[in-house]
Design an enzyme around this catalytic site. Structure first.
Site, PDB file in Angstrom:
ATOM      1  CD1 TRP A 102       8.885  -8.600   5.353  1.00 60.25           C
ATOM      2  CD2 TRP A 102       8.513  -6.391   5.447  1.00 60.25           C
ATOM      3  NE1 TRP A 102       7.899  -8.292   4.446  1.00 60.25           N
ATOM      4  CE2 TRP A 102       7.653  -6.961   4.486  1.00 60.25           C
ATOM      5  CE3 TRP A 102       8.467  -5.017   5.674  1.00 60.25           C
ATOM      6  CZ2 TRP A 102       6.747  -6.196   3.748  1.00 60.25           C
ATOM      7  CZ3 TRP A 102       7.570  -4.253   4.942  1.00 60.25           C
ATOM      8  CH2 TRP A 102       6.726  -4.838   3.994  1.00 60.25           C
ATOM      9  CG  ASP A 172       7.931  -8.081  11.669  1.00 59.95           C
ATOM     10  OD1 ASP A 172       6.747  -8.460  11.780  1.00 59.95           O
ATOM     11  OD2 ASP A 172       8.360  -7.504  10.657  1.00 59.95           O
ATOM     12  CE  LYS A 196       1.926  -9.160   5.138  1.00 58.03           C
ATOM     13  NZ  LYS A 196       3.000  -8.379   5.721  1.00 58.03           N
TER      14      LYS A 196
HETATM   15  C1  PLP Z   1       3.809  -7.257   5.701  1.00 57.80           C
HETATM   16  C2  PLP Z   1       4.942  -7.241   6.650  1.00 57.80           C
HETATM   17  C3  PLP Z   1       5.370  -6.055   7.266  1.00 57.80           C
HETATM   18  C4  PLP Z   1       4.779  -4.709   6.941  1.00 57.80           C
HETATM   19  O1  PLP Z   1       3.590  -4.556   7.572  1.00 57.80           O
HETATM   20  P1  PLP Z   1       2.756  -3.189   7.464  1.00 57.80           P
HETATM   21  O2  PLP Z   1       1.598  -3.516   8.332  1.00 57.80           O
HETATM   22  O3  PLP Z   1       2.419  -3.002   6.029  1.00 57.80           O
HETATM   23  O4  PLP Z   1       3.597  -2.110   7.990  1.00 57.80           O
HETATM   24  C5  PLP Z   1       6.396  -6.134   8.183  1.00 57.80           C
HETATM   25  N1  PLP Z   1       6.980  -7.295   8.481  1.00 57.80           N
HETATM   26  C6  PLP Z   1       6.606  -8.462   7.905  1.00 57.80           C
HETATM   27  C7  PLP Z   1       7.293  -9.730   8.286  1.00 57.80           C
HETATM   28  C8  PLP Z   1       5.572  -8.459   6.976  1.00 57.80           C
HETATM   29  O5  PLP Z   1       5.199  -9.613   6.404  1.00 57.80           O
END
Ligand code: PLP
Length: 359
Positions: A102, A172, A196
């Site tokens: 990511w 993030d 998540k």
């Molecule tokens: C799942 C995830 C993403 C991607 O998220 P989307 O909502 O599918 O764009 C980005 N960063 C992390 C750490 C993730 O776990």
């Protein structure tokens, strides 16, 4: 009704009480004779939900008035683009710590906007650990430092915020948001896809400091990708149903005892799994001990055939979604806030039986 022990990495399990509440009022929200998904996003009903969700989130994290909360669309992936679009100009430098897939995607999106300096990359070591502060080669003048607090795929997590040489963090936090307290003073912005740890897919929570907005580029940002557009007002139709569910998840977090309750519970759940991995080398954790994630516990067995057997027998015991990410293989148990202690205990018992049979 039978519910499985769900270890999905995302979209992930949600509190049953939240699902049932939504179910009970789906066709007739608060005796209005219509569903919340059939009402205007400018209605008093939705405005209340939006406001309540913002306040609850700020209460949970102890955020002061400098913090704004936005419910945006496009997933965390769109934030990979929006952050540099708003805050990184040609000639400026942003630091991006590369701790996994990511982070790498975020780096790719930032590069067209300015200098991207990488104080540490775990790529060569297959992302098996988080850097220590003395390994970081931070810039002197970074406009921000981007981190991925928890690496959903590889199973590592910053145990605390890295040192940055003075720049604020853009984080993030998709896969560990609200799983533990955070020191907000260190952040300019935090974003998280809800699917998540927070709710269903379709909404991305963005927390941003008003005082950081003065660093925004003065021109060239498309309207929909400009944070100010969304700070001014609800600009276009938000993902109302997703925000509505997030609001109930936030209510549930508060009712359960807030973030300190979840920190304790998550530590306990992860501890059970890791101590099972550490018993001998039948199960092998894939990351270094001091970098272990409390959200995504990744491990391998002796060979892929045994892993296949593990997964299918686990599923036979209602322990589902344990397959590691397709890019790394192995087993991954995602144990976010809504994954109950009982589910982790059931998994640990299964792991013990499986070891006895196959060890
Ligand atoms: C799942 C995830 C993403 C991607 O998220 P989307 O909502 O599918 O764009 C980005 N960063 C992390 C750490 C993730 O776990």
């Amino acid at each position: 009704m039978k519910r499985v022990h769900n270890f999905s990495a995302g979209p992930a399990t949600l509190p049953l009480s939240v699902l049932e509440k939504a179910q009970s009022e789906l066709a007739n929200y608060k005796e209005k004779g219509a569903s919340i998904v059939e009402m205007s996003h400018r209605s008093p009903e939705y405005s209340e939900i939006n406001e309540q969700a913002i306040q609850r989130l700020k209460t949970i994290l102890g955020a002061d008035d400098d913090w704004e909360v936005l419910f945006l669309q496009g997933g965390a992936s769109t934030q990979f683009l929006m952050a540099p679009y708003n805050f990184l100009s040609e000639g400026q430098t942003a630091d991006y710590i590369d701790t996994g897939a990511w982070s790498s995607k975020a780096i790719k999106e930032a590069k067209p906007f300015g200098n991207v300096h990488i104080p540490f990359s775990g790529k060569e070591i297959n992302y098996t650990r988080i850097p220590s502060n003395d390994e970081l080669t931070s810039s002197d003048d970074a406009v921000y430092t981007h981190i991925t607090s928890n690496n959903t795929i590889f199973g590592t997590q910053f145990q605390e915020e890295p040192e940055t040489n003075g720049s604020l963090l853009i984080c993030d936090a998709s896969s560990d948001f609200l799983s533990r307290p955070i020191d907000l003073d260190k952040y300019a912005m935090i974003y998280a896809g809800a699917q998540k740890n927070l709710g269903p897919a379709g909404v991305t929570v963005v927390m941003i400091r008003k005082s950081f907005m003065k660093n925004q580029k003065s021109e060239g940002i498309p309207t929909i990708l400009n944070y100010q557009t969304h700070l001014d007002k609800i600009f276009n139709t938000p993902p109302v149903f997703a925000v509505y569910l997030v609001n109930y998840v936030l209510e549930w977090i508060l009712e359960e005892g807030g973030i300190s309750h979840f920190e304790e519970l998550n530590t306990k759940k992860a501890g059970l799994l890791y101590s099972e991995l550490d018993k001998d080398d039948f199960y092998r954790g894939t990351v270094e001990e001091d970098s272990r994630s409390k959200m995504n516990v990744t491990f391998r067995l002796q060979n892929e055939d045994l892993e296949k057997t593990f997964l299918s027998e686990a599923a036979g015991n209602d322990l589902v979604a344990l397959k590691g990410h397709r890019s790394v293989g192995g087993i991954r148990a995602s144990i976010y806030n809504a994954c109950e202690l009982e589910s982790v205990e059931a998994l640990v018992s299964f792991m013990q039986e499986f070891r006895e049979k196959n060890g």
